[in-house]
Design a protein around this motif. Structure first.
Motif, PDB file in Angstrom:
ATOM      1  N   LEU A 162      71.245  65.891 -13.582  1.00 12.18           N
ATOM      2  CA  LEU A 162      70.131  65.057 -13.696  1.00 12.18           C
ATOM      3  C   LEU A 162      70.668  63.631 -13.502  1.00 12.18           C
ATOM      4  N   LYS A 163      71.739  63.478 -14.654  1.00  9.54           N
ATOM      5  CA  LYS A 163      72.047  62.117 -14.931  1.00  9.54           C
ATOM      6  C   LYS A 163      73.182  61.779 -13.777  1.00  9.54           C
ATOM      7  N   GLN A 164      73.828  62.727 -13.110  1.00  5.56           N
ATOM      8  CA  GLN A 164      74.537  62.642 -11.844  1.00  5.56           C
ATOM      9  C   GLN A 164      73.669  62.058 -10.833  1.00  5.56           C
ATOM     10  N   ILE A 165      72.782  62.516 -10.660  1.00  8.21           N
ATOM     11  CA  ILE A 165      71.750  62.393  -9.400  1.00  8.21           C
ATOM     12  C   ILE A 165      71.125  60.990  -9.589  1.00  8.21           C
ATOM     13  N   HIS A 166      70.901  60.682 -11.081  1.00 12.71           N
ATOM     14  CA  HIS A 166      70.301  59.413 -11.396  1.00 12.71           C
ATOM     15  C   HIS A 166      71.326  58.310 -10.878  1.00 12.71           C
ATOM     16  N   SER A 167      72.616  58.298 -11.261  1.00 11.28           N
ATOM     17  CA  SER A 167      73.592  57.422 -11.155  1.00 11.28           C
ATOM     18  C   SER A 167      73.896  57.275  -9.644  1.00 11.28           C
TER      19      SER A 167
END
Length: 615
Positions: free
Chosen positions: A25-30
């Motif tokens: 999820l954090k990778q998509i956010h980035s």
């Protein structure tokens, strides 16, 4: 403007539906930040909503993203209200409602805002807050929105306010199908099943949800025969039947002890390839177990690909009620090995397993482990199970000490379990104490008086028997009439004590005479002590022989083929004489008899009973 208008998700945001970890999820956010996509308020709202609604475990993360947003959209805030309304922290929904009201960007709550808020109030069981939300939605002009109206009916149903449901429904000029179904559900859940059926019958359109709601209402209100009748009508009208329908049908079969109809329902599920959900599988297990076919219950259990704690608990409860206490504990060990965390209901099942197996030490250890190992605070039902465990094992003093040392005020279940143990072990002094305590808690509980009267009768203390019955008469108490149910050829037959209205009663009476003749030759002598002492002995025996379970057994003998077990469900505890008669019939007529009374199962075979003399 509709805050939940149909919008196409950005391709990157759509990937959130596929993620399984917070790292992903954090990778998509980035990626969204690097591509400056979150500068668009609508895309940011999409992102926050997708996080919140996709996985409840990521709700905190969506909260953090929203907190960094200066001008969240109404869509984003409504999504947060919706997500929290379904979560373990529904009260947080109001935090985002407050953000809408305090917004500097001219945001105003819409129909979705209030629809989610009323459902939050329903989950919280917050009556005062529910009234406040109702007032706010009227102030903002949404009292005529059909989604909000059905939501209000649902909220007041959960709050137990049927009169408020009627007020909301009465102000709708032309209620749609959703509102009508919500009102049917409200009446059914709150006990007004008659009005629910009247409303259901006049609905111009009825989809499968409306049918399921009405059938479930009958099942939940203790009218299983009506539930099955309506289900058959549903089929005749060609309405789509799904897993939800079958759960209610199985619940009705369970209440009636209608194994043949339960088997038919199971076959229907398999024949129509209905999805075997966890809920449906658990309902099947419960039905087979409570109809006395524990082997089939366990066959369904082991065949299920997915099981939750309720599935395991239902299987353990089925083993316990059918007398397989040690098997119940073995299954509990397997459940723990599979990593399933037990809940409060699980421990009711395993403690009952210990009770039927006479495993006092093991039961005490399990009771202690509830708080120490699993962090579960024992409730009144668990304490009642412990009293029953001690009492069944004959440890009456330990049972009394346990009650006296309870951190909670002893309830009727605890004193009732002790009273029953005193009856079995003929402890008159302690029985009088238990009866007195039980009456103090439930002055209208006729069972306490009847048990005490029977104990006095066993000791031939007719003066006290008379005294107890005079008290019952003065307080307007009467013994609930015995009713036994037996299923033959898919049709359910009810027999009440002393009732001779059944169309085949002449045949039943002839069979009862044959039973009486054979049992006398086998040395049977009726136990007439509990019967009114001021009538002749012959009349006492006649009164005993008209008990509903004996009539039902006689009907089973004349209608069921040899080798087919006679299965009976009784609304009261089976009396000692009927218990002995059933044992002797099982041997004399070479028939297996299964009686499910108010307390437990009794499997009679070859002159023996699974309860080993304790019932």
């Amino acid at each position: 403007m509709n805050s939940f208008r149909s919008v196409t998700k950005h391709p990157i945001i759509s990937l959130i539906d596929l993620v399984t970890t917070l790292k992903e999820l954090k990778q998509i956010h980035s990626q969204l930040v690097l591509n400056s996509l979150l500068k668009d308020p609508h895309l940011l709202g999409q992102f926050i909503a997708t996080i919140a609604l996709n996985n409840p475990d990521n709700l905190d993360y969506s909260n953090q993203v929203l907190d960094q947003c200066d001008n969240p959209t109404l869509f984003a805030l409504n999504s947060m209200i919706r997500a929290h309304s379904k979560s373990s922290t529904p009260q947080n929904s109001f935090r985002f409602y407050k953000k809408i009201l305090q917004s500097n960007h001219n945001l105003s709550p819409d129909n979705y805002t209030f629809n989610f808020l009323v459902r939050t109030c329903a989950q919280l069981s917050a009556h005062g807050t529910g009234l406040a939300v109702h007032g706010a939605l009227i102030k903002h002009g949404f009292e005529h929105d059909p989604h909000v109206q059905s939501g209000l009916i649902f909220m007041y149903t959960e709050l137990g306010c049927l009169s408020s449901c009627h007020k909301v429904f009465g102000k709708i000029p032309e209620p749609d199908l959703v509102c009508q179904t919500a009102m049917v559900s409200a009446c059914a859940k709150c006990g007004d099943i008659g009005f629910a059926r009247e409303l259901f019958d006049v609905m111009p359109m009825r989809d499968h949800i409306a049918w399921n709601t009405m059938i479930a209402g009958y099942a939940q209100c203790g009218q299983p025969r009506e539930a099955l009748s309506l289900f058959h009508l549903m089929q005749m009208e060609g309405v789509w039947v799904n897993e939800v329908s079958m759960v209610s049908v199985l619940s009705a079969c369970t209440h009636l002890g209608a194994l043949d109809q339960g088997r038919w329902a199971h076959a229907y599920v398999e024949r129509n390839k209905l999805r075997m959900t966890v809920t449906l599988g658990t309902a099947l297990i419960d039905m087979y177990a409570k109809c006395g076919n524990v082997n089939k219950a366990m066959e369904v259990f082991w065949g299920m690909k997915e099981k939750n704690v309720y599935t395991w608990t239902s299987a353990m409860g089925g083993l316990a009620m059918n007398g397989f206490g040690k098997k119940c504990l073995e299954l509990f060990s397997l459940m723990k090995h599979d990593g399933i965390h037990p809940n409060e209901i699980t421990f009711v099942s395993v403690l009952r397993g210990c009770t039927v197996a006479g495993l006092v030490e093991e039961g005490c250890e399990l009771f202690e482990s509830m708080g120490k190992v699993y962090g579960i605070e024992p409730q009144l039902e668990h304490y009642g199970c412990m009293v029953d465990l001690y009492g069944r094992a004959g440890c009456l003093d330990e049972a009394l000490n346990f009650i006296n040392n309870m951190p909670l005020k002893p309830h009727s279940g605890a004193w009732g379990a002790l009273l029953n143990a005193c009856r079995m072990y003929k402890n008159m002094k302690l029985g009088e104490l238990a009866s007195r305590k039980l009456v103090e808690l439930e002055a209208k509980n006729h069972c306490a008086y009847v048990l005490l009267s029977n104990m006095y009768a066993d000791n031939k203390n007719w003066e006290e028997v008379s005294s107890v019955r005079e008290i019952m008469k003065a307080r307007g108490l009467t013994k609930l009439p015995g009713c036994s149910v037996i299923e033959v050829g898919g049709e359910v037959h009810e027999f009440f004590v002393g009732d001779n209205s059944h169309p085949r009663y002449d045949e039943i009476e002839m069979m009862m005479a044959e039973i009486s003749k054979r049992l006398r030759l086998a040395g049977y002598v009726a136990d007439t002590n509990p019967v009114l002492f001021d009538i002749e002995e012959e009349e006492k025996e006649d009164a005993l022989f008209k008990h509903s379970e004996k009539v039902a057994i006689a009907f089973g003998l004349i209608t069921l083929k040899e080798g087919v077990p006679i299965r009976i469900v009784k609304n009261l505890r089976i009396c000692r004489d009927c218990h002995e008669v059933a044992k002797k019939i099982s041997k004399t007529f070479n028939r297996e008899i299964i009686v499910r009374d108010r307390n437990r199962f009794h499997h009679f075979k070859d002159g023996d009973c699974s309860c080993k003399g304790y019932w």
